[in-house]
Structures are given as C-alpha cells and as structure tokens.
Design a protein around this motif. Sequence first.
Motif, mmCIF file in Angstrom:
data_model
loop_
_atom_site.group_PDB
_atom_site.id
_atom_site.type_symbol
_atom_site.label_atom_id
_atom_site.label_comp_id
_atom_site.label_asym_id
_atom_site.label_seq_id
_atom_site.Cartn_x
_atom_site.Cartn_y
_atom_site.Cartn_z
ATOM 1 N N SER A 1 0.833 -1.207 0.000
ATOM 2 C CA SER A 1 0.000 0.000 0.000
ATOM 3 C C SER A 1 0.866 1.255 0.000
ATOM 4 O O SER A 1 0.540 2.247 -0.663
ATOM 5 N N GLY B 1 0.994 3.939 -3.044
ATOM 6 C CA GLY B 1 0.703 5.334 -2.733
ATOM 7 C C GLY B 1 1.795 6.278 -3.197
ATOM 8 O O GLY B 1 1.514 7.371 -3.701
ATOM 9 N N SER C 1 -3.975 5.376 -7.393
ATOM 10 C CA SER C 1 -4.175 5.890 -6.036
ATOM 11 C C SER C 1 -5.220 5.121 -5.226
ATOM 12 O O SER C 1 -4.989 4.821 -4.051
ATOM 13 N N LYS D 1 -4.045 2.045 -3.233
ATOM 14 C CA LYS D 1 -3.380 2.207 -1.935
ATOM 15 C C LYS D 1 -4.362 1.970 -0.799
ATOM 16 O O LYS D 1 -4.069 1.225 0.159
#
Length: 242
Positions: free
Chosen positions: A23, A27, A38, A41
């Motif tokens: 994650s 990100g 995005s 994430k």
Amino acid sequence: MDLRTLRAQRLTWVAGGVLLLLSVAVGLAARGPLAGLSPGKDWLFTAAVVLLVIGIGRGGSITARRVVGTLATILLAIAPMTQSYWFTLLPDNTGDPNAAEDAWVLVATAYFGILLVLAVISVVEIARARVIPSPWRWAPLWVMVWTPVTYAIGLAFFSAAPLGTAVASFGAIFSLCGPAVGVAFLGVLAIVLGMRTAPAAAPDERWHHWFDDAGAGAPLPSIDSSDTESAARDAERGRRQD
C-alpha cells in the motif's frame, strides 16, 4: 502458546505486513501518469488491516477478535475510502463565502474527529489484547502520534515559504512521506514479528502429533537420521499406551 496459534500468527502477520508495504509503494508511485493507481493504496491498506484483525485463524488476530477493537480498527481502515461521500455533505452554492467556509470546517471536524476516536479505540484495544509482544504492541500508538505530527510539520514548512522554494518542496515531501513511513514501519514490524513466530516443531513434538492423528499401529513416515532415536522412543511409548 500452541503450535497452531504460532503458525496462524506467522501467516497473518507476514501477509498483513506485505500488504501494508504494498500500500505504501502504490501510494508513493501513484503520481503523474500512474495517478490512477491511487485507489489501490486504500484497498491494499484496508485488506491488510482486515487480515491483521481477523487473522488467518483466531490466534493470528492482533485484537484477539474482540468486538470493539476489531470493529474500530476495520472502520478506521475503511474511513479514507469514504472521503468522497463526506464532500457530498457540503452545500453546492450558498452564495455566502463565510457559510461555505463554515460548512467545510464542520465537515472536516466531524470527519477527523471520528478518525481520532476510532484510532484511539483501535490502538488501546490492540495493546490490551496483548497478542503482539511488548513493547511492540504499542507500535500502532506510536504511528498514531507520528502521522499527524509529521503531516503538521510538513504543512507548516510548505505554508511558510513561497511555492517552488526548497523549503516548500521539503514541506510537501515531508507531509507526504511522513505518514507513509509510519505505515511502512508497521509493515516491516509485522513481517519481522511474524517470522520470529511459529518455529519448526521439534522431532519429539512432530512424532507426538503424528501418533495422536494416525495411531501407534500406522506405518511410520520417513524420517531423517537425526530423528531416528527420538522417533523410536516415541513409537515405543505409543505402543505401551495402547
């Protein structure tokens, strides 16, 4: 602690730690042409948290599956994915700039207030569960403090300098990477603690479980030469018990 619990902890914590690190990687990579990544994430982070609190087996749960801590932690993980719904609470066009600003403040206060309450409940319940060994059971609390502090420091630097300056750039990077460092720390910690659990069963223990499952009269499985003497003793003990 029995072997089954140790194995559950190893599987859960290592897998959860890997998801947390993924994650963070997604990100940080979701910039420019990769901005579409995005949402991944948040999904990876949520999956990691749900896995860690539910566990692969009850023994793997970092909250011991206590209802309050488990529910609060899951809601905390899901909250970032609900930000777009919070914006729908804002009035479309009030015609009054002050009213619009007040609405923003009200919604932001409610959102971050709920996050704070959930975070406090989560870190306290994880520590109280005592599944994670000390002092690491307090690691979520450390990250809870670290995240807003680093974000506030970065925002202060960014706001105090003109755009494009080194100070403003530092503030932007610090506010972005500070929280990511906290999540990465938890991911690495989960993997390390997971790898330290579930040691390989000793020869005596392996044979003990084999006799429980198969019975003393079952054919003997293949063994290493180092286990021969121990296996023979356990086999004789099993026959005597019968």
